[in-house]
Design a protein around this motif. Structure first.
Motif, PDB file in Angstrom:
ATOM      1  N   THR A  12       0.857  -1.184   0.000  1.00 15.27           N
ATOM      2  CA  THR A  12       0.000   0.000   0.000  1.00 15.27           C
ATOM      3  C   THR A  12       0.893   1.235   0.000  1.00 15.27           C
ATOM      4  OG1 THR A  12      -1.635  -1.227   1.289  1.00 15.27           O
ATOM      5  CG2 THR A  12      -1.861   1.170   1.255  1.00 15.27           C
ATOM      6  N   TYR A  13       0.687   2.109  -0.988  1.00 14.89           N
ATOM      7  CA  TYR A  13       1.445   3.365  -1.027  1.00 14.89           C
ATOM      8  C   TYR A  13       0.748   4.378  -0.142  1.00 14.89           C
ATOM      9  CZ  TYR A  13       3.956   1.746  -5.217  1.00 14.89           C
ATOM     10  OH  TYR A  13       4.730   1.064  -6.112  1.00 14.89           O
ATOM     11  N   ASP A  14       1.514   5.044   0.700  1.00 13.37           N
ATOM     12  CA  ASP A  14       0.970   6.144   1.495  1.00 13.37           C
ATOM     13  C   ASP A  14       1.347   7.447   0.821  1.00 13.37           C
ATOM     14  OD1 ASP A  14      -0.496   5.199   3.695  1.00 13.37           O
ATOM     15  OD2 ASP A  14       1.367   4.359   4.525  1.00 13.37           O
ATOM     16  N   THR A  15       0.358   8.173   0.368  1.00 18.26           N
ATOM     17  CA  THR A  15       0.649   9.450  -0.292  1.00 18.26           C
ATOM     18  C   THR A  15      -0.100  10.564   0.427  1.00 18.26           C
ATOM     19  OG1 THR A  15      -1.103   8.866  -1.842  1.00 18.26           O
ATOM     20  CG2 THR A  15       1.140   8.559  -2.588  1.00 18.26           C
ATOM     21  N   ALA A  16       0.214  11.797   0.055  1.00 23.34           N
ATOM     22  CA  ALA A  16      -0.385  12.963   0.703  1.00 23.34           C
ATOM     23  C   ALA A  16      -1.915  12.897   0.664  1.00 23.34           C
ATOM     24  CB  ALA A  16       0.107  14.235   0.025  1.00 23.34           C
ATOM     25  N   ASP A  21      -3.889   1.124  -2.436  1.00 22.58           N
ATOM     26  CA  ASP A  21      -3.627  -0.306  -2.353  1.00 22.58           C
ATOM     27  C   ASP A  21      -3.185  -0.778  -3.730  1.00 22.58           C
ATOM     28  OD1 ASP A  21      -3.634  -2.040  -0.274  1.00 22.58           O
ATOM     29  OD2 ASP A  21      -5.820  -2.161  -0.114  1.00 22.58           O
ATOM     30  N   ALA A  22      -1.881  -0.978  -3.915  1.00 22.22           N
ATOM     31  CA  ALA A  22      -1.392  -1.335  -5.248  1.00 22.22           C
ATOM     32  C   ALA A  22      -1.467  -2.841  -5.472  1.00 22.22           C
ATOM     33  CB  ALA A  22       0.037  -0.841  -5.428  1.00 22.22           C
ATOM     34  N   VAL A  23      -1.021  -3.605  -4.479  1.00 24.34           N
ATOM     35  CA  VAL A  23      -1.068  -5.069  -4.571  1.00 24.34           C
ATOM     36  C   VAL A  23      -1.747  -5.577  -3.315  1.00 24.34           C
ATOM     37  CG1 VAL A  23       0.299  -7.183  -4.751  1.00 24.34           C
ATOM     38  CG2 VAL A  23       1.103  -5.097  -5.873  1.00 24.34           C
ATOM     39  N   SER A  42      -2.601  -2.646 -17.037  1.00 26.16           N
ATOM     40  CA  SER A  42      -1.820  -1.512 -16.557  1.00 26.16           C
ATOM     41  C   SER A  42      -2.341  -1.062 -15.192  1.00 26.16           C
ATOM     42  CB  SER A  42      -1.941  -0.383 -17.580  1.00 26.16           C
ATOM     43  OG  SER A  42      -1.095   0.659 -17.210  1.00 26.16           O
ATOM     44  N   GLY A  43      -1.443  -0.815 -14.272  1.00 26.16           N
ATOM     45  CA  GLY A  43      -1.833  -0.324 -12.955  1.00 26.16           C
ATOM     46  C   GLY A  43      -2.186  -1.394 -11.939  1.00 26.16           C
ATOM     47  N   CYS A  44      -2.025  -2.676 -12.293  1.00 25.35           N
ATOM     48  CA  CYS A  44      -2.434  -3.751 -11.366  1.00 25.35           C
ATOM     49  C   CYS A  44      -1.371  -4.029 -10.315  1.00 25.35           C
ATOM     50  CB  CYS A  44      -2.799  -5.023 -12.120  1.00 25.35           C
ATOM     51  SG  CYS A  44      -1.386  -5.932 -12.776  1.00 25.35           S
ATOM     52  N   GLY A  45      -0.209  -3.394 -10.448  1.00 25.77           N
ATOM     53  CA  GLY A  45       0.807  -3.560  -9.410  1.00 25.77           C
ATOM     54  C   GLY A  45       1.999  -4.407  -9.820  1.00 25.77           C
ATOM     55  N   LYS A  46       2.174  -4.630 -11.117  1.00 25.23           N
ATOM     56  CA  LYS A  46       3.288  -5.469 -11.582  1.00 25.23           C
ATOM     57  C   LYS A  46       4.638  -4.824 -11.256  1.00 25.23           C
ATOM     58  CE  LYS A  46       1.893  -5.405 -15.934  1.00 25.23           C
ATOM     59  NZ  LYS A  46       0.739  -4.488 -15.776  1.00 25.23           N
ATOM     60  N   SER A  47       4.763  -3.532 -11.581  1.00 28.13           N
ATOM     61  CA  SER A  47       6.028  -2.838 -11.293  1.00 28.13           C
ATOM     62  C   SER A  47       6.285  -2.787  -9.795  1.00 28.13           C
ATOM     63  CB  SER A  47       5.983  -1.397 -11.805  1.00 28.13           C
ATOM     64  OG  SER A  47       5.889  -1.379 -13.186  1.00 28.13           O
ATOM     65  N   THR A  48       5.214  -2.584  -9.040  1.00 26.84           N
ATOM     66  CA  THR A  48       5.335  -2.523  -7.588  1.00 26.84           C
ATOM     67  C   THR A  48       5.915  -3.826  -7.048  1.00 26.84           C
ATOM     68  OG1 THR A  48       3.464  -1.000  -7.472  1.00 26.84           O
ATOM     69  CG2 THR A  48       4.006  -2.219  -5.457  1.00 26.84           C
ATOM     70  N   LEU A  49       5.366  -4.934  -7.521  1.00 26.75           N
ATOM     71  CA  LEU A  49       5.849  -6.249  -7.094  1.00 26.75           C
ATOM     72  C   LEU A  49       7.323  -6.439  -7.474  1.00 26.75           C
ATOM     73  CD1 LEU A  49       5.474  -9.185  -6.114  1.00 26.75           C
ATOM     74  CD2 LEU A  49       4.432  -9.713  -8.322  1.00 26.75           C
ATOM     75  N   ALA A 210      -6.938  -6.739 -11.948  1.00 27.23           N
ATOM     76  CA  ALA A 210      -6.787  -5.284 -11.887  1.00 27.23           C
ATOM     77  C   ALA A 210      -6.530  -4.860 -10.434  1.00 27.23           C
ATOM     78  CB  ALA A 210      -8.040  -4.598 -12.423  1.00 27.23           C
ATOM     79  N   ARG A 211      -5.986  -3.650 -10.270  1.00 25.35           N
ATOM     80  CA  ARG A 211      -5.608  -3.126  -8.965  1.00 25.35           C
ATOM     81  C   ARG A 211      -6.752  -3.199  -7.951  1.00 25.35           C
ATOM     82  NH1 ARG A 211      -5.649   1.659  -6.115  1.00 25.35           N
ATOM     83  NH2 ARG A 211      -6.903   2.748  -7.653  1.00 25.35           N
ATOM     84  N   PRO A 212      -6.486  -3.538  -6.701  1.00 26.70           N
ATOM     85  CA  PRO A 212      -5.204  -4.013  -6.183  1.00 26.70           C
ATOM     86  C   PRO A 212      -4.930  -5.450  -6.618  1.00 26.70           C
ATOM     87  CG  PRO A 212      -6.844  -4.056  -4.439  1.00 26.70           C
ATOM     88  CD  PRO A 212      -7.523  -3.476  -5.646  1.00 26.70           C
TER      89      PRO A 212
HETATM   90  P1  ADP Z   1       1.697  -1.763 -13.243  1.00 24.05           P
HETATM   91  O1  ADP Z   1       3.155  -1.962 -13.239  1.00 24.05           O
HETATM   92  O2  ADP Z   1       0.932  -3.058 -13.235  1.00 24.05           O
HETATM   93  O3  ADP Z   1       1.224  -0.844 -14.315  1.00 24.05           O
HETATM   94  P2  ADP Z   1       2.200  -0.233 -10.839  1.00 24.05           P
HETATM   95  O4  ADP Z   1       2.853  -1.152  -9.885  1.00 24.05           O
HETATM   96  O5  ADP Z   1       3.041   0.729 -11.589  1.00 24.05           O
HETATM   97  O6  ADP Z   1       1.300  -1.087 -11.844  1.00 24.05           O
HETATM   98  O7  ADP Z   1       1.088   0.603 -10.084  1.00 24.05           O
HETATM   99  C1  ADP Z   1       0.076  -0.013  -9.287  1.00 24.05           C
HETATM  100  C2  ADP Z   1      -0.789   1.066  -8.675  1.00 24.05           C
HETATM  101  O8  ADP Z   1      -0.047   1.763  -7.694  1.00 24.05           O
HETATM  102  C3  ADP Z   1      -1.264   2.110  -9.671  1.00 24.05           C
HETATM  103  O9  ADP Z   1      -2.559   2.506  -9.288  1.00 24.05           O
HETATM  104  C4  ADP Z   1      -0.268   3.236  -9.499  1.00 24.05           C
HETATM  105  O10 ADP Z   1      -0.835   4.490  -9.842  1.00 24.05           O
HETATM  106  C5  ADP Z   1       0.040   3.145  -8.016  1.00 24.05           C
HETATM  107  N1  ADP Z   1       1.401   3.606  -7.721  1.00 24.05           N
HETATM  108  C6  ADP Z   1       2.541   3.178  -8.297  1.00 24.05           C
HETATM  109  N2  ADP Z   1       3.608   3.783  -7.769  1.00 24.05           N
HETATM  110  C7  ADP Z   1       3.137   4.620  -6.835  1.00 24.05           C
HETATM  111  C8  ADP Z   1       3.750   5.548  -5.934  1.00 24.05           C
HETATM  112  N3  ADP Z   1       5.078   5.696  -5.899  1.00 24.05           N
HETATM  113  N4  ADP Z   1       2.940   6.245  -5.108  1.00 24.05           N
HETATM  114  C9  ADP Z   1       1.611   6.071  -5.139  1.00 24.05           C
HETATM  115  N5  ADP Z   1       0.948   5.235  -5.954  1.00 24.05           N
HETATM  116  C10 ADP Z   1       1.703   4.512  -6.791  1.00 24.05           C
END
Ligand code: ADP
Ligand code: ADP
Length: 226
Positions: A12-16, A21-23, A42-49, A210-212
């Protein structure tokens, strides 16, 4: 060596403006020497993982281990390749490849030899003294792969590495990656949103929702490789 195990991973990303909830929950395994892809919208959290596996992000939930050891940060054990080539523009191709070896304290002649061998495998010998700005996108990505492999990682993590390339260059790059993977016997975790690419390259595919994101399906690919 090179076994990746992910259990109950969530981030879970904590933002302002609140929490994203990414994954939600991912379980997956990459066996030593296996080529595994992760696909999902796109946006399902692959890069995050993948970033968590690289050690750039800390899991909010769950455990990620490599050969039984929890990941605590980036390591030369895990090479990462991004969609955008991140080569040093002021270094030649060979100097780019040698950089990680220099960091590891390897001597000049030894690292030059190691770099030349890998550059040869990737068909980059004629370009070893070129600067990145003289190379096409595909060539830069080729150098990026060689650079990530130079330090001898057990695992290669690739985040949509060929997404920006034209179809023909993409095919060449897929073949080079397959070649290197077979020769070096490393584990590969490959993120893409392209099912065809995943089928073409992998032993096994995890499909995320799809996300999360969570794992929706696991597909064993029965097809022979190119
Ligand atoms: P994918 O690689 O599948 O496209 P990401 O892992 O990039 O997905 O992103 C998953 C979700 O988390 C998206 O909704 C994205 O906007 C959000 N996200 C990614 N990076 C950050 C971040 N640094 N801060 C806040 N939200 C983020
Ligand atoms: P991809 O879909 O290829 O993974 P994204 O466009 O989702 O890439 O994200 C690109 C970069 O922007 C990543 O480093 C990601 O962490 C960051 N990012 C994505 N979404 C957000 C967000 N909502 N807030 C902050 N950073 C984000």
């Amino acid at each position: 060596k090179g076994r990746v195990e992910v259990r109950g991973f969530g981030l879970t990303y904590d933002t302002a403006d609140g929490a994203t909830d990414a994954v939600s929950s991912v379980d997956l395994t990459v066996e030593p020497g296996e080529f595994v892809s992760i696909i999902g919208p796109s946006g399902c959290g692959k890069s995050t993982l993948l970033n968590a596996l690289a050690g750039f992000l800390k899991p909010t939930r769950g455990v990620v281990t490599v050969d039984g050891e929890p990941i605590t940060g980036p390591s030369a054990d895990r090479g990462m390749i991004f969609q955008q080539y991140s080569l040093f523009p002021w270094k030649t191709v060979r100097e780019n490849v040698e950089f990680g070896l220099k960091m590891k304290g390897m001597g000049r002649s030894e690292r030059s030899r190691a770099a030349r061998t890998l550059l040869g495998l990737a068909g980059l010998t004629p370009f070893e003294n070129h600067y990145p700005d003289r190379l096409s996108g595909g060539m830069k990505q080729r150098v990026g792969i060689v650079r990530a492999l130079a330090t001898g990682p057990r695992i290669l993590l690739l985040d949509e590495p060929f997404g920006a390339l034209d179809a023909q260059t993409r095919l060449i790059m897929q073949q080079i990656l397959t070649n290197m993977w077979q020769r070096l016997k490393i584990s590969v975790l490959f993120v893409t949103h392209d099912l065809d690419e995943a089928i073409f390259l992998s032993d096994r595919i995890y499909v995320m929702t799809a996300r999360p994101g969570e794992i929706k399906a696991e597909i064993a690919v029965p097809l022979p490789r190119p």
